[in-house]
Design an enzyme around this catalytic site. Structure first.
Site, PDB file in Angstrom:
ATOM      1  N   CYS A 219     119.666 124.543  46.530  1.00  0.00           N
ATOM      2  CA  CYS A 219     121.005 125.124  46.456  1.00  0.00           C
ATOM      3  C   CYS A 219     121.027 126.394  47.298  1.00  0.00           C
ATOM      4  O   CYS A 219     120.008 126.820  47.836  1.00  0.00           O
ATOM      5  CB  CYS A 219     121.365 125.449  45.010  1.00  0.00           C
TER       6      CYS A 219
ATOM      7  N   ILE B 153     120.615 117.986  41.146  1.00  0.00           N
ATOM      8  CA  ILE B 153     119.329 117.322  40.891  1.00  0.00           C
ATOM      9  C   ILE B 153     119.224 116.923  39.416  1.00  0.00           C
ATOM     10  O   ILE B 153     118.882 115.799  39.094  1.00  0.00           O
ATOM     11  CB  ILE B 153     118.148 118.250  41.258  1.00  0.00           C
TER      12      ILE B 153
ATOM     13  N   ASN C 222     119.027 128.919  42.314  1.00  0.00           N
ATOM     14  CA  ASN C 222     118.538 127.946  43.284  1.00  0.00           C
ATOM     15  C   ASN C 222     117.135 127.521  42.868  1.00  0.00           C
ATOM     16  O   ASN C 222     116.262 128.363  42.676  1.00  0.00           O
ATOM     17  CB  ASN C 222     118.498 128.571  44.690  1.00  0.00           C
ATOM     18  N   GLY C 223     116.913 126.213  42.744  1.00  0.00           N
ATOM     19  CA  GLY C 223     115.574 125.750  42.409  1.00  0.00           C
ATOM     20  C   GLY C 223     115.551 124.893  41.170  1.00  0.00           C
ATOM     21  O   GLY C 223     116.537 124.230  40.822  1.00  0.00           O
ATOM     22  N   GLU C 224     114.427 124.930  40.500  1.00  0.00           N
ATOM     23  CA  GLU C 224     114.246 124.106  39.308  1.00  0.00           C
ATOM     24  C   GLU C 224     113.156 124.713  38.430  1.00  0.00           C
ATOM     25  O   GLU C 224     112.116 125.138  38.929  1.00  0.00           O
ATOM     26  CB  GLU C 224     113.848 122.677  39.716  1.00  0.00           C
TER      27      GLU C 224
ATOM     28  N   ASP D  84     118.895 122.598  33.501  1.00  0.00           N
ATOM     29  CA  ASP D  84     117.912 123.669  33.320  1.00  0.00           C
ATOM     30  C   ASP D  84     118.557 125.042  33.491  1.00  0.00           C
ATOM     31  O   ASP D  84     118.071 126.043  32.959  1.00  0.00           O
ATOM     32  CB  ASP D  84     116.728 123.498  34.277  1.00  0.00           C
TER      33      ASP D  84
ATOM     34  N   ILE E 118     105.994 109.937  59.560  1.00  0.00           N
ATOM     35  CA  ILE E 118     106.514 110.114  60.908  1.00  0.00           C
ATOM     36  C   ILE E 118     105.437 109.755  61.926  1.00  0.00           C
ATOM     37  O   ILE E 118     104.264 110.098  61.745  1.00  0.00           O
ATOM     38  CB  ILE E 118     106.997 111.575  61.125  1.00  0.00           C
TER      39      ILE E 118
ATOM     40  N   SER F   2     105.413 116.642  48.654  1.00  0.00           N
ATOM     41  CA  SER F   2     104.583 116.708  49.861  1.00  0.00           C
ATOM     42  C   SER F   2     103.243 117.349  49.518  1.00  0.00           C
ATOM     43  O   SER F   2     103.070 117.904  48.439  1.00  0.00           O
ATOM     44  CB  SER F   2     105.283 117.516  50.963  1.00  0.00           C
ATOM     45  N   GLY F   3     102.320 117.286  50.469  1.00  0.00           N
ATOM     46  CA  GLY F   3     100.992 117.859  50.258  1.00  0.00           C
ATOM     47  C   GLY F   3     100.836 119.251  50.829  1.00  0.00           C
ATOM     48  O   GLY F   3      99.710 119.738  50.960  1.00  0.00           O
TER      49      GLY F   3
END
Length: 473
Positions: free
Chosen positions: A2, A51, A74-76, A96, A287, A360-361
């Site tokens: 966000c 989300i 903004n975030g979670e 949340d 990719i 992702s890693g």
């Protein structure tokens, strides 16, 4: 993702707030909202990417049950259900955001200690007329603020602050950092009077006063040196348990979720745990490149086949790369030289048509010393200890007579001690500038040299000191 914006200033109005917030429309395409208090010269803006709890009831700005606090977020916070249970919060939504704000209403900033997540938020106290900005423990979510001793504003991205018409004066200190590291670290930005709220910190602000910034979290306070003798087997078991929990928590979502898979150790491990926790094939994305030595698709395909994921592969051509480069300056706002941002953007752009969230890693190489320069530093450290400066200088002179690879390596032998080597090795491996070259380019001493001479070592030297204090070989 966000976008949040806001200000405390008698010179700005909702028109300014809307312009700032609209500049972040790409961060939150699903909804937008505003709160203003003209008497206090305050504004809060929000752009939402839904989300958790996709209903309009979770739109922001969000009000506490008693209407005292107003938040843009903004975030979670992944463990919001546990937080709700701890504070016996009776939820009116499934968001949340509601739990975060109610916990803050009960405990103030102290409640942040319970939040496991990635976030940046602004909370306005309508009774005390105080604004709180809070950033997550590791600074995953961005939060910048502008302060010129009179006007205060904040936003998720620099471009939103520039909509206020602030003076765009180049920050020479940040420019030096960029030439040295290929990015701008720490709390400053490329524009003077624009700062990044440090990770693990909160800021308190009210009209007529200066911002107060305080730390609420430090990773160094969490280090347990008594575990130095732990067995490898026990350490691996505990690590797997923690990482599995981390992956599971990040699957809390009301929208489709996937993962990026390069075929390397980090992303493969994340995807393996992700798939293990799901009965249906997870979505994975890779990719590919025209240049064979940079193309990892065959490794990703093998991992995806072994895990039986729903795998999709995209291809990056030279033309694609050139087209993306033109847009990167707008996306990043600040100078940023890492070439990985090109494939990262493309795979995100392609994956967005199928998922809203992707794991992702990223971060694995930093945590487990996966970059080549970690091993290189260890080898060079022994060399510095065994050979005096004149011997290193002679070796460097001989290497300068050889091919370009040896000439470049010779630069790593010219530092005064292993401390100088430590802070310079990243710059040299990434083909960036030395301190001497930065001084010649910009005039005067480099920032690091000044810090050493004055004793104002700042973040980079503090990290070196803390690194030396850690238990390691």
């Amino acid at each position: 993702m966000c976008g949040i914006t806001g200000y405390i200033s008698a010179g700005w109005s909702q028109t300014n707030l809307e312009r700032m917030t609209c500049k972040l429309a790409h961060r939150g395409p699903d909804a937008h909202g505003y709160y203003t208090d003209p008497y206090e010269g305050l504004g809060l803006g929000h752009r939402r990417l839904s989300i958790i709890d996709l209903s309009e009831a979770a739109n922001q700005p969000f009000y506490s049950h008693d209407r005292r606090y107003i938040m843009v977020f903004n975030g979670e916070v992944f463990n919001y259900q546990e937080v709700a249970a701890k504070y016996r919060i009776q939820q009116r939504t499934h968001s949340d955001s509601e739990v975060i704000l109610e916990a803050f209403a009960l405990k103030g900033v102290e409640a942040v200690q319970d939040f496991n997540g990635m976030f940046s938020m602004a909370i306005w106290d309508t009774q005390q007329k105080e604004l709180f900005l809070i950033r997550d423990r590791f600074g995953v979510k961005p939060l910048l603020y502008y302060w010129d001793k009179r006007n205060f504003a904040f936003a998720s991205e620099l471009k939103a602050l520039l909509e206020l018409g602030i003076i765009k004066e180049l920050n020479q200190r940040s420019l030096q950092d960029y030439f040295f590291l290929e990015y701008i670290p720490g709390n400053e930005s490329i524009i003077r009077n624009v700062f990044k709220l440090p990770n693990g910190h909160y800021l308190k602000m009210s009209a007529g006063s200066a911002p107060e910034i305080r730390q609420y979290y430090s990773i160094f306070d969490k280090l347990n040196t008594s575990l130095k003798g732990i067995s490898e087997e026990k350490a691996l078991d505990e690590f797997e348990e923690l990482l599995s929990s981390s992956v599971k928590l990040r699957q809390i979502s009301d929208v489709p979720i996937g993962a990026f898979l390069s075929g390397g150790t980090d992303s493969s491990l994340i995807c393996a745990l992700f798939q293990k926790q799901n009965t249906n094939p997870i979505n994975t994305f890779t990719i590919g490149f025209d240049v064979k030595e940079y193309d990892e698709t065959k490794y990703a395909e093998r991992v995806a086949g072994h895990l039986k994921t729903a795998h999709r592969q995209f291809h990056l051509t030279d033309k694609d790369s050139i087209g993306i480069v033109d847009r990167l300056s707008d996306y990043y706002d600040e100078p940023f030289a890492a070439p990985s941002c090109i494939p990262s953007y493309l795979v995100c752009n392609k994956a967005r048509s199928l998922v809203t969230v992707a794991l992702s890693g990223d971060g694995g190489d930093e945590l487990f010393m996966g970059y080549g320069y970690y091993g290189l530093y260890k080898r060079l450290k022994r060399f510095y200890r065994n050979f005096p400066p004149f011997a290193r200088s002679a070796s460097a002179s001989l290497m300068n007579l050889m091919n370009q690879r040896y000439q470049r390596a010779s630069r790593l032998l010219g530092f005064r001690n292993t401390e100088d080597l430590f802070v310079n090795i990243w710059s040299q491996e990434q083909y960036m500038f030395t301190q001497k070259e930065i001084s010649e380019l910009l005039g005067g001493d480099s920032r690091l040299e000044k810090d050493k001479r004055t004793g104002a070592g700042g973040r980079r030297e503090n990290l070196f000191i803390r690194y030396q204090q850690l238990p390691h070989q």
